[in-house]
Design a protein around this motif. Sequence first.
Motif: not given
Length: 122
Positions: A81-82, A21-31
């Motif tokens: 991907l995220g 997930f970290a490599f997708t560049g997506t916000s950790w808020w979404l996680y």
Amino acid sequence: MPRLLLRLEGLALFILASWAFAFTGTSWWLYAILFFSPDLSFAGYLAGPRFGAVAYNALHSTLGPALLAGLGLLLESPILLGIAAVWAAHIGFDRMLGYGLKYASGFKDTHLGRIGRQAAGA
């Protein structure tokens, strides 16, 4: 020993999917927002154990996130991907805790064994 191996497998999936997930560049808020969303499938148990098991298993099988990740790769979509990574991380987390795919006989009957107070060695 097999139960321990399956839980360690879940831990590995949780760690690797979270790392991916970290490599997708997506916000950790979404996680954080999506992490427990597959558990909304518990609502399926309101319609009975058979439907509940189908709903739960549909959102707790690694097939869904694998297909979504494949689509994300095909479309070069970091958001897909995220989402796939969060979904897989949730499944790994559940497996690590001993929650497996459900049987129609009841919520506590899983492919990893019976869960709850009456489960020996779970």
